[in-house]
Design a protein around this motif. Structure first.
Motif, PDB file in Angstrom:
ATOM      1  N   PRO A 254       0.999  -1.546   0.051  1.00  0.00           N
ATOM      2  CA  PRO A 254       0.289   0.235  -0.177  1.00  0.00           C
ATOM      3  C   PRO A 254       0.904   1.509   0.042  1.00  0.00           C
ATOM      4  N   ARG A 255       1.851   1.332   0.977  1.00  0.00           N
ATOM      5  CA  ARG A 255       2.898   2.438   0.626  1.00  0.00           C
ATOM      6  C   ARG A 255       3.731   2.569  -0.906  1.00  0.00           C
ATOM      7  N   LYS A 256       3.641   1.541  -1.550  1.00  0.00           N
ATOM      8  CA  LYS A 256       4.194   1.609  -2.414  1.00  0.00           C
ATOM      9  C   LYS A 256       3.203   2.787  -3.721  1.00  0.00           C
ATOM     10  N   SER A 257       1.652   2.069  -3.403  1.00  0.00           N
ATOM     11  CA  SER A 257       0.170   2.250  -4.189  1.00  0.00           C
ATOM     12  C   SER A 257       0.356   4.076  -4.428  1.00  0.00           C
ATOM     13  N   VAL A 258       0.644   4.923  -2.695  1.00  0.00           N
ATOM     14  CA  VAL A 258       0.300   5.740  -2.658  1.00  0.00           C
ATOM     15  C   VAL A 258       1.711   6.392  -3.084  1.00  0.00           C
ATOM     16  N   VAL A 259       2.492   6.387  -3.282  1.00  0.00           N
ATOM     17  CA  VAL A 259       3.836   7.030  -3.753  1.00  0.00           C
ATOM     18  C   VAL A 259       3.757   7.193  -5.157  1.00  0.00           C
ATOM     19  N   ALA A 260       2.660   5.944  -6.239  1.00  0.00           N
ATOM     20  CA  ALA A 260       2.221   6.155  -7.043  1.00  0.00           C
ATOM     21  C   ALA A 260       1.511   7.340  -7.396  1.00  0.00           C
ATOM     22  N   SER A 261      -0.156   6.656  -6.111  1.00  0.00           N
ATOM     23  CA  SER A 261      -0.833   7.692  -6.781  1.00  0.00           C
ATOM     24  C   SER A 261      -0.577  10.088  -6.613  1.00  0.00           C
ATOM     25  N   VAL A 262       0.511   9.566  -6.295  1.00  0.00           N
ATOM     26  CA  VAL A 262       0.818  11.058  -5.501  1.00  0.00           C
ATOM     27  C   VAL A 262       1.717  11.582  -6.651  1.00  0.00           C
ATOM     28  N   MET A 263       2.941  10.545  -7.749  1.00  0.00           N
ATOM     29  CA  MET A 263       3.266  11.018  -9.325  1.00  0.00           C
ATOM     30  C   MET A 263       1.924  11.076 -10.243  1.00  0.00           C
ATOM     31  N   TYR A 264       0.876   9.953  -9.583  1.00  0.00           N
ATOM     32  CA  TYR A 264       0.239   9.821 -11.394  1.00  0.00           C
ATOM     33  C   TYR A 264      -0.730  12.007 -10.686  1.00  0.00           C
ATOM     34  N   THR A 265      -0.915  12.082  -9.383  1.00  0.00           N
ATOM     35  CA  THR A 265      -1.965  13.376  -9.426  1.00  0.00           C
ATOM     36  C   THR A 265      -1.760  14.113  -8.907  1.00  0.00           C
ATOM     37  N   VAL A 266      -0.447  14.323  -8.643  1.00  0.00           N
ATOM     38  CA  VAL A 266       0.437  15.512  -7.888  1.00  0.00           C
ATOM     39  C   VAL A 266       1.778  15.982  -8.929  1.00  0.00           C
ATOM     40  N   VAL A 267       2.698  15.568  -8.866  1.00  0.00           N
ATOM     41  CA  VAL A 267       3.803  15.571  -9.740  1.00  0.00           C
ATOM     42  C   VAL A 267       3.688  16.246 -10.864  1.00  0.00           C
ATOM     43  N   THR A 268       2.966  15.036 -11.665  1.00  0.00           N
ATOM     44  CA  THR A 268       2.765  14.991 -13.073  1.00  0.00           C
ATOM     45  C   THR A 268       2.196  16.686 -13.428  1.00  0.00           C
ATOM     46  N   PRO A 269       0.944  17.061 -12.836  1.00  0.00           N
ATOM     47  CA  PRO A 269      -0.051  18.169 -13.378  1.00  0.00           C
ATOM     48  C   PRO A 269       1.642  19.073 -12.756  1.00  0.00           C
ATOM     49  N   MET A 270       2.530  18.860 -11.761  1.00  0.00           N
ATOM     50  CA  MET A 270       3.681  19.970 -11.800  1.00  0.00           C
ATOM     51  C   MET A 270       4.152  20.291 -12.722  1.00  0.00           C
ATOM     52  N   LEU A 271       4.796  19.701 -13.133  1.00  0.00           N
ATOM     53  CA  LEU A 271       5.925  19.504 -14.268  1.00  0.00           C
ATOM     54  C   LEU A 271       5.689  19.712 -15.262  1.00  0.00           C
ATOM     55  N   ASN A 272       4.459  19.914 -15.847  1.00  0.00           N
ATOM     56  CA  ASN A 272       3.887  19.652 -17.444  1.00  0.00           C
ATOM     57  C   ASN A 272       4.229  21.747 -17.403  1.00  0.00           C
ATOM     58  N   PRO A 273       3.647  22.274 -16.374  1.00  0.00           N
ATOM     59  CA  PRO A 273       3.799  23.704 -17.123  1.00  0.00           C
ATOM     60  C   PRO A 273       5.360  24.031 -17.482  1.00  0.00           C
ATOM     61  N   PHE A 274       6.545  23.909 -16.400  1.00  0.00           N
ATOM     62  CA  PHE A 274       8.131  23.573 -16.491  1.00  0.00           C
ATOM     63  C   PHE A 274       8.178  23.002 -17.834  1.00  0.00           C
ATOM     64  N   ILE A 275       7.368  21.308 -18.141  1.00  0.00           N
ATOM     65  CA  ILE A 275       8.412  20.961 -19.518  1.00  0.00           C
ATOM     66  C   ILE A 275       8.037  21.543 -20.797  1.00  0.00           C
ATOM     67  N   TYR A 276       6.887  22.663 -20.692  1.00  0.00           N
ATOM     68  CA  TYR A 276       6.576  22.993 -21.786  1.00  0.00           C
ATOM     69  C   TYR A 276       7.445  24.927 -21.916  1.00  0.00           C
ATOM     70  N   SER A 277       7.285  25.193 -20.751  1.00  0.00           N
ATOM     71  CA  SER A 277       8.162  26.430 -20.742  1.00  0.00           C
ATOM     72  C   SER A 277       9.947  26.252 -21.334  1.00  0.00           C
ATOM     73  N   LEU A 278      10.178  25.278 -20.457  1.00  0.00           N
ATOM     74  CA  LEU A 278      11.941  25.221 -20.954  1.00  0.00           C
ATOM     75  C   LEU A 278      12.046  24.281 -22.521  1.00  0.00           C
ATOM     76  N   ARG A 279      11.180  23.384 -22.727  1.00  0.00           N
ATOM     77  CA  ARG A 279      11.406  23.342 -23.937  1.00  0.00           C
ATOM     78  C   ARG A 279      10.375  24.220 -24.955  1.00  0.00           C
ATOM     79  N   ASN A 280       9.918  25.171 -24.677  1.00  0.00           N
ATOM     80  CA  ASN A 280       8.845  25.562 -25.858  1.00  0.00           C
ATOM     81  C   ASN A 280       9.652  26.947 -25.742  1.00  0.00           C
ATOM     82  N   SER A 281      10.614  27.215 -26.931  1.00  0.00           N
ATOM     83  CA  SER A 281      10.866  29.055 -27.447  1.00  0.00           C
ATOM     84  C   SER A 281       9.446  29.700 -27.115  1.00  0.00           C
ATOM     85  N   ASP A 282       8.620  29.626 -27.541  1.00  0.00           N
ATOM     86  CA  ASP A 282       7.457  30.552 -28.260  1.00  0.00           C
ATOM     87  C   ASP A 282       6.644  30.786 -27.106  1.00  0.00           C
TER      88      ASP A 282
END
Length: 308
Positions: A254-282
């Protein structure tokens, strides 16, 4: 019951969730503001990107604020109606992200494989229609799961081994007589609406790679690939978190499931703006222009401000 109950860890967990939530909301709001305020970004690609940022804000807001309140109040209880509501919204926003990533892959496919027809094919009416279809299908899936959950007469256990009402865990706790039939229905919807977006993304990138390989010059290949590199990075991050981490840990502790859920619901939405701002010149150029306009506006209302 997924978070540790150590009193010394509560401030750390609350601060960690709060900081990630603020970064997620602020980063995605900046993307939305940059796209809406810059005429150079009024294109189908960035229209879908702004909708993706809005979905990321909603996805994170479904789980994190309630988790922070639970940590601060030392409460692990959630009402049945609130739990079903949280489950419904989490499914809706997860499906929306899945659908939008498929739509953005199709947009890149048209831009690279049919560049001369791109303005005609990806017209504003089609872009709006694709977003509305994504909303309708995501709402349909979430409400099907919600209606099935409402039919459950009892639960084998009332403890959820996660920090939110995870659908994959909540629905397995039911002891209803119709659980088997309902499980078949839910798996059918998950297979159909999960397989179709993934298939669309794979097909689009198969055509994109085939077109890029036919470009004679290396500079032309790099330019063509750079137009979809940000989206490809977000796709790998999203499906890597869902398939590689989340599904892999669902049969683990269950502990690994919680870590996976944090990655899925929190970390991924947090990193998306950084990916587009760092890799996109426009996006970077739009953010610089937005910053310049904000500074000039502040200088107009502040007599001691100076812009060099």
């Amino acid at each position: 019951m997924g978070l540790p109950d150590d009193p010394e860890l509560r401030p750390v967990l609350a601060g960690l969730f709060l900081s990630m939530y603020l970064v997620t909301v602020l980063g995605n709001l900046i993307i939305i503001l940059a796209v809406s305020s810059d005429s150079h970004l009024h294109t189908p690609m960035y229209f879908f990107l702004s909708n993706l940022s809005l979905v990321d804000i909603g996805f994170t807001s479904t789980t994190v604020p309630r988790t922070i309140v639970n940590i601060q109040t030392h409460s692990r209880v959630i009402a049945y109606a609130s739990c079903l509501t949280q489950m419904s919204f989490s499914i809706f926003f997860a499906c929306m992200e899945d659908m939008l990533l498929a739509v953005m892959a199709y947009d890149r496919f048209v831009a690279i494989c049919h560049p001369l027809h791109y303005p005609v094919i990806m017209n504003p009416r089609l872009c709006g229609f694709l977003v509305l279809v994504s909303v309708f299908l995501s709402l349909l899936i979430s409400q099907v799961h919600n209606l099935i959950a409402l039919q459950f007469s009892c639960f084998k256990d009332i403890k959820i081994s996660n920090f939110f009402c995870d659908p994959s865990q909540l629905l397995t706790l039911a002891c209803s007589d119709t659980f088997v039939n309902n499980n078949v229905v839910m798996n059918f919807f998950a297979a159909v609406f999960g397989f179709l977006p993934i298939s669309g993304i794979f097909f689009s990138y198969y055509k994109i790679v085939s077109s890029i390989l036919r470009v004679p010059s290396s500079s032309g290949k790099y330019k063509a690939f750079s137009t979809c590199s940000s989206h490809l990075a977000v796709v790998c991050l999203f499906y890597g978190a869902v398939l590689g981490v989340y599904l892999g840990s669902s049969v683990s502790s269950p502990r690994k499931s919680v870590v996976a859920s944090v990655m899925y619901t929190v970390v991924t939405p947090m990193l998306n703006p950084f990916i587009y701002s760092l890799r996109n010149s426009d996006i970077r150029s739009a953010l610089r222009r937005l910053h310049s306009r904000i500074v000039k506006y502040l200088c107009l209302i502040h007599p001691f401000c100076y812009v060099g």
